[in-house]
Design an enzyme around this catalytic site. Structure first.
Site, PDB file in Angstrom:
ATOM      1  CD  GLU A   1      -2.993  -1.169   2.201  1.00 22.07           C
ATOM      2  OE1 GLU A   1      -4.173  -1.395   1.902  1.00 22.07           O
ATOM      3  OE2 GLU A   1      -2.630  -0.993   3.374  1.00 22.07           O
TER       4      GLU A   1
ATOM      5  CB  CYS B   1       2.993   7.300   3.357  1.00 20.89           C
ATOM      6  SG  CYS B   1       3.521   6.158   4.623  1.00 20.89           S
TER       7      CYS B   1
ATOM      8  CB  CYS C   1       7.026  -5.235   8.721  1.00 20.15           C
ATOM      9  SG  CYS C   1       8.400  -4.473   9.621  1.00 20.15           S
TER      10      CYS C   1
ATOM     11  CB  CYS D   1       6.195  -2.937  16.172  1.00 21.59           C
ATOM     12  SG  CYS D   1       7.872  -2.514  15.679  1.00 21.59           S
TER      13      CYS D   1
ATOM     14  CB  CYS E   1       2.819  -2.137  13.748  1.00 22.32           C
ATOM     15  SG  CYS E   1       2.918  -1.713  12.004  1.00 22.32           S
TER      16      CYS E   1
ATOM     17  N   GLY F   1       6.901  -2.052   6.083  1.00 21.87           N
ATOM     18  CA  GLY F   1       8.277  -2.547   6.084  1.00 21.87           C
ATOM     19  C   GLY F   1       9.259  -1.697   6.859  1.00 21.87           C
ATOM     20  CD  GLU F   2      13.494  -0.528   9.810  1.00 20.29           C
ATOM     21  OE1 GLU F   2      12.582  -0.094  10.532  1.00 20.29           O
ATOM     22  OE2 GLU F   2      14.436   0.193   9.412  1.00 20.29           O
TER      23      GLU F   2
ATOM     24  CB  SER G   1      10.195   6.267   9.471  1.00 16.67           C
ATOM     25  OG  SER G   1       9.809   5.922  10.785  1.00 16.67           O
TER      26      SER G   1
ATOM     27  CB  SER H   1       9.484   3.898  15.310  1.00 18.16           C
ATOM     28  OG  SER H   1       9.026   4.324  14.055  1.00 18.16           O
ATOM     29  CG  LEU H   2      12.292   6.555  21.607  1.00 17.40           C
ATOM     30  CD1 LEU H   2      13.512   5.662  21.441  1.00 17.40           C
ATOM     31  CD2 LEU H   2      12.707   7.931  22.122  1.00 17.40           C
ATOM     32  CG  HIS H   3       6.836   3.810  19.200  1.00 18.14           C
ATOM     33  ND1 HIS H   3       6.235   4.941  18.681  1.00 18.14           N
ATOM     34  CD2 HIS H   3       7.122   3.018  18.126  1.00 18.14           C
ATOM     35  CE1 HIS H   3       6.150   4.816  17.368  1.00 18.14           C
ATOM     36  NE2 HIS H   3       6.685   3.672  17.011  1.00 18.14           N
TER      37      HIS H   3
ATOM     38  CG  ASN I   1      -4.029   5.646  13.492  1.00 18.31           C
ATOM     39  OD1 ASN I   1      -4.886   6.486  13.758  1.00 18.31           O
ATOM     40  ND2 ASN I   1      -2.826   5.990  13.053  1.00 18.31           N
TER      41      ASN I   1
ATOM     42  CB  CYS J   1       0.671   5.936  11.522  1.00 18.37           C
ATOM     43  SG  CYS J   1       1.184   7.530  10.993  1.00 18.37           S
TER      44      CYS J   1
HETATM   45  N1  SAH Z   1       9.498   0.288  10.123  1.00 21.37           N
HETATM   46  C1  SAH Z   1       9.660   1.717  10.087  1.00 21.37           C
HETATM   47  C2  SAH Z   1       8.751   2.350   9.085  1.00 21.37           C
HETATM   48  C3  SAH Z   1       7.273   2.317   9.457  1.00 21.37           C
HETATM   49  S1  SAH Z   1       6.798   3.929   9.776  1.00 21.37           S
HETATM   50  C4  SAH Z   1       9.488   2.292  11.479  1.00 21.37           C
HETATM   51  O1  SAH Z   1       9.171   1.523  12.383  1.00 21.37           O
HETATM   52  O2  SAH Z   1       9.744   3.473  11.680  1.00 21.37           O
HETATM   53  C5  SAH Z   1       5.237   3.758  10.457  1.00 21.37           C
HETATM   54  C6  SAH Z   1       5.119   4.536  11.752  1.00 21.37           C
HETATM   55  O3  SAH Z   1       3.812   4.318  12.303  1.00 21.37           O
HETATM   56  C7  SAH Z   1       6.107   4.042  12.796  1.00 21.37           C
HETATM   57  O4  SAH Z   1       6.486   5.062  13.655  1.00 21.37           O
HETATM   58  C8  SAH Z   1       5.252   3.041  13.520  1.00 21.37           C
HETATM   59  O5  SAH Z   1       5.789   2.702  14.767  1.00 21.37           O
HETATM   60  C9  SAH Z   1       3.940   3.771  13.596  1.00 21.37           C
HETATM   61  N2  SAH Z   1       2.814   2.888  13.861  1.00 21.37           N
HETATM   62  C10 SAH Z   1       2.739   1.558  13.658  1.00 21.37           C
HETATM   63  N3  SAH Z   1       1.533   1.097  14.010  1.00 21.37           N
HETATM   64  C11 SAH Z   1       0.823   2.156  14.420  1.00 21.37           C
HETATM   65  C12 SAH Z   1      -0.526   2.310  14.872  1.00 21.37           C
HETATM   66  N4  SAH Z   1      -1.349   1.286  14.945  1.00 21.37           N
HETATM   67  N5  SAH Z   1      -0.928   3.551  15.199  1.00 21.37           N
HETATM   68  C13 SAH Z   1      -0.098   4.610  15.070  1.00 21.37           C
HETATM   69  N6  SAH Z   1       1.180   4.514  14.646  1.00 21.37           N
HETATM   70  C14 SAH Z   1       1.627   3.300  14.328  1.00 21.37           C
END
Ligand code: SAH
Length: 371
Positions: free
Chosen positions: A99, A112, A119, A123, A126, A172-173, A204, A226-228, A303, A346
């Site tokens: 997508e 995007c 992937c 995570c 995701c 993907g990463e 990212s 993507s720290l989180h 999301n 996202c």
């Molecule tokens: N693999 C890379 C590229 C993906 S970017 C990465 O991890 O950065 C997609 C972004 O959306 C990342 O920051 C990811 O952590 C975030 N993301 C993934 N699932 C999500 C969700 N359900 N709601 C909001 N953000 C999410």
């Protein structure tokens, strides 16, 4: 849609950077400058028929018809959200679809782009990760997303329809598909192709430390991480890659990335998960972590997607978190949720993945809150 000639015998020119295309033309006995001409036709003008490349001689055009092709993924679905966000489902082979999302805003249009089919990182919050992983995308399949978007947006009257920014934030990463992603980004930056500035192309990553160092040497686009979570204990659960590259090492790599580039900052993405990582204590811990890295923070309201047990933080919690960071001097923005009515936001991108890891749609069992 995009097959122009017999693909089985030919080289797909969408797979090549300009330098590689120079080598290709030299191998045909042509001058290297042909590469710039053809890159312009393909990427700047969106052409896919060699007959229309009028500054090439007739013989060369005939030769290209036999030995080369221009083939992008095939559009199988085109959806428009109420807010103008557009999502395409693109077939990359018989079993797999990816997508791509276009997000129009007043002053920019962001595409995007996906880098892999599925992937491998898993995570826990995701949707892409839950689909499993199949394979890396080829250069043609990555740059093909931009190539197609430009054509599909052309003539769109619904709003701003120009791609001004690209974020490698789709499925993907990207750093696990390093060579192909860098080659595609080189085309994005190439003045003969898309001519985007490095500030307008963002990669990212979930935090692949060696990849961040390699990227610095090869292609210094904007970096988002993507720290989180502010602690390893919590991040190990949300982003399992953290067990391999813990926060301290990750932040050191981020510092190296912007070292020597005075005004550069790393964007840290932080998904807001209700009761998991969204307290004031988490915000304070994040501030302590980020003091030594030139940083911006991007808060992403979670999301939802089928089977997830996480919930989005309340608007109040998100705002409170933002204010704590802001008061400490960090530029912090809450990312607007765009296109969630068509699952284009996202973390909602699922595509159609022929999973090789056999973990498709496994219900999540690990939802833990710390602090
Ligand atoms: N693999 C890379 C590229 C993906 S970017 C990465 O991890 O950065 C997609 C972004 O959306 C990342 O920051 C990811 O952590 C975030 N993301 C993934 N699932 C999500 C969700 N359900 N709601 C909001 N953000 C999410």
């Amino acid at each position: 849609m995009t097959t122009v000639n017999d693909a089985s015998r030919s080289l797909n020119l969408l797979d090549l950077t300009r330098t590689q295309m120079e080598e290709f033309f030299c191998s045909l006995g042509e001058k290297p400058f042909r590469a710039a001409q053809v890159v312009q036709w393909i990427h700047r003008h969106g052409l896919r028929e060699f007959e229309h490349m009028t500054n090439l001689g007739r013989n060369l055009r005939a030769q290209l018809n036999v030995s080369a092709s221009i083939i992008a993924p095939e559009v199988v679905k085109d959806e428009l959200a109420a807010d103008g966000t557009r999502k395409w489902l693109l077939r990359v082979d018989n079993d797999n679809c990816i997508e791509t999302v276009f997000i129009p805003e007043e002053d920019r249009g962001t595409l995007c782009v996906s880098s892999q089919v599925g992937c491998a990182l898993n995570c826990s919050f995701c949707a892409t990760g839950m689909e499993g992983f199949n394979r890396n995308l080829r250069v043609a399949e990555i740059i093909g997303q931009l190539w197609l978007a430009r054509q599909l947006l052309n003539g769109d009257i619904a709003g701003p329809s120009k791609v001004t920014n690209v974020v490698m934030m789709g499925m993907g990463e990207p750093l696990l598909n390093f060579e192909n992603v860098v080659a595609a980004m080189q085309l994005m930056l190439d003045d003969h192709a898309y001519g985007l500035s490095k500030r307008r192309v963002t990669l990212s990553t979930a935090g692949l430390v060696p990849g961040i160092d390699r990227l610095r040497e090869h292609c210094q686009v904007s970096l988002a991480v993507s720290l989180h979570a502010p602690t390893d204990e919590l991040r190990n659960v949300l982003v399992p890659l953290n067990k391999k590259y813990p926060i301290r090492e990750l932040l050191a790599a981020c510092r190296r990335y912007v070292d020597g580039a005075p005004r550069r900052r790393v964007t840290f993405e932080y998904v807001m998960l209700d009761g998991i990582n969204d307290s004031v204590a988490h915000a304070r811990a994040l501030i302590r972590l980020l003091t030594e890295v030139p940083a911006k923070v991007n808060l992403i309201p979670f999301n939802v997607f089928p089977f997830t047990r996480y919930r989005r933080s309340s608007d109040t919690a998100i705002e409170r978190f933002r204010e704590v960071l802001w008061a400490a001097g960090f530029t912090t923005v809450t990312r607007k949720t765009r296109g969630d009515d068509i699952a284009a936001a996202c973390g909602q991108l699922a595509g159609r993945v022929h999973d090789r890891t056999r973990r498709r749609a496994r219900p999540q069992s690990q939802v833990v809150g710390y602090m």
